[in-house]
Scaffold this active site. Structure first.
Site, mmCIF file in Angstrom:
data_model
loop_
_atom_site.group_PDB
_atom_site.id
_atom_site.type_symbol
_atom_site.label_atom_id
_atom_site.label_comp_id
_atom_site.label_asym_id
_atom_site.label_seq_id
_atom_site.Cartn_x
_atom_site.Cartn_y
_atom_site.Cartn_z
ATOM 1 N N GLU A 60 20.414 75.104 -0.474
ATOM 2 C CA GLU A 60 21.721 75.489 0.060
ATOM 3 C C GLU A 60 22.059 76.928 -0.332
ATOM 4 O O GLU A 60 22.623 77.680 0.476
ATOM 5 C CB GLU A 60 22.797 74.527 -0.446
ATOM 6 C CG GLU A 60 22.675 73.129 0.131
ATOM 7 C CD GLU A 60 23.641 72.138 -0.491
ATOM 8 O OE1 GLU A 60 23.823 71.050 0.093
ATOM 9 O OE2 GLU A 60 24.204 72.428 -1.572
ATOM 10 N N ASP A 89 26.209 75.119 1.703
ATOM 11 C CA ASP A 89 26.501 73.762 2.172
ATOM 12 C C ASP A 89 27.346 73.806 3.437
ATOM 13 O O ASP A 89 27.118 73.042 4.381
ATOM 14 C CB ASP A 89 27.228 73.007 1.059
ATOM 15 C CG ASP A 89 27.648 71.611 1.475
ATOM 16 O OD1 ASP A 89 26.775 70.801 1.824
ATOM 17 O OD2 ASP A 89 28.866 71.328 1.468
#
Length: 225
Positions: free
Chosen positions: A121, A49
Site C-alpha cells: 500500500e 489504501d
C-alpha cells in the site's frame, strides 16, 4: 538521491521509474528502521489504501456493468484486503527490498503478511505522489489485472461466509476463542478456535489474531460443507 541496485531492479518489477526516488525509499522503510533522518512508510500506507480502493472500485464497476452492489462489495473487499496486497507484494519480491530493523529481520519480517501488505500500500502511495493518479492506476491494474477478472462472483472472507452459513440455519454467529498466544511480543503466534452453537469447532494458528480467525473459520466451514 540515488537508489541502490536492488531498488533500481525493483522499479522494473513494479513498472514505475521514480523521478523522486526518496518516495520509494520511504515506502519500503518499516517503522523499525525509522529515525530522525529517515521516515517510515506508515503515512504512505494510509494514503495507498485509499488510492487502491478508488482504482479497484472503478475497475470492478467497469468489469461487470450489471453487477449489483451486493455482489460488488465482496469482490471489492477481496481485492483490497491485506492478504491480497501481500500476495501481490510477494509476486514482485517486495520483501527483498524492505528496510527492516534487526528484530523484524530476525523474526522473518520479509515474509510477514501484515508487513508485506502495508508496504505494498505504501508503494502504491509513493507511485501516486511521484506520478499522479494515472501512474498509480496503471501500476495497480497491471499488478492486480488477472485478479480483477477472476475474483469470485461471491467473494467473501471466511468469517463472513461462516457467519452467513450459520445464519441460514438459524444459528447465532460463530464464536472465536483465543486458546493461546506464544512467542515474543514482536512476533506473536495465536491459536484460535472457531465454534458453532451446535458444538462443531476448528482450530488454526497464525501470526495475527485476524489471520488465525480467518483460517479457523475456513477450516470449520470446510468441515461443515
Amino acid at each position: 538521491m540515488k537508489l541502490s541496485a536492488d531498488l533500481i531492479e525493483f522499479q522494473t518489477r513494479l513498472g514505475h521509474a521514480f523521478s523522486q526516488p526518496e518516495l520509494l525509499l520511504r515506502a519500503v522503510t518499516h517503522s523499525s528502521m525509522s529515525s530522525p533522518v529517515r521516515q517510515d512508510n506508515q503515512r504512505l500506507e494510509f494514503l495507498g489504501d485509499r488510492v487502491l480502493g478508488l482504482v479497484m472500485a472503478q475497475a470492478i464497476l467497469e468489469a461487470d456493468a450489471s453487477a449489483s452492489e451486493g455482489l460488488l462489495a465482496p469482490r471489492f473487499n477481496a481485492l483490497v484486503r491485506k492478504e491480497t496486497c501481500a500476495d501481490v507484494a510477494r509476486e514482485i519480491a517486495l520483501g527483498d527490498v524492505m528496510k527492516l530493523g534487526r528484530s523484524e529481520m530476525m523474526s522473518g519480517g520479509r515474509r510477514k503478511q501484515a508487513l508485506l501488505g502495508d508496504a505494498m500500500e505504501a508503494v502504491i502511495a509513493a507511485v501516486y505522489l511521484d506520478g499522479g493518479f494515472e501512474a498509480a492506476q496503471a501500476v495497480i491494474l497491471r499488478l492486480w489485472g488477472k485478479r480483477i477478472h477472476t475474483v469470485d462472483a461471491d467473494a467473501r472472507d471466511a468469517k463472513t461466509a461462516l457467519q452467513e452459513w450459520a445464519q441460514a440455519r438459524r444459528m447465532p454467529p460463530p464464536k472465536y476463542v483465543e486458546l493461546s498466544r506464544t512467542g515474543p511480543d514482536h512476533a506473536p503466534i495465536f491459536t484460535i478456535e472457531a465454534q458453532l452453537q451446535s458444538g462443531e469447532s476448528a482450530k488454526a494458528t497464525a501470526g495475527s489474531k485476524r489471520q488465525a480467525e480467518q483460517a479457523a473459520a475456513e477450516a470449520l466451514l470446510a468441515k461443515m460443507t
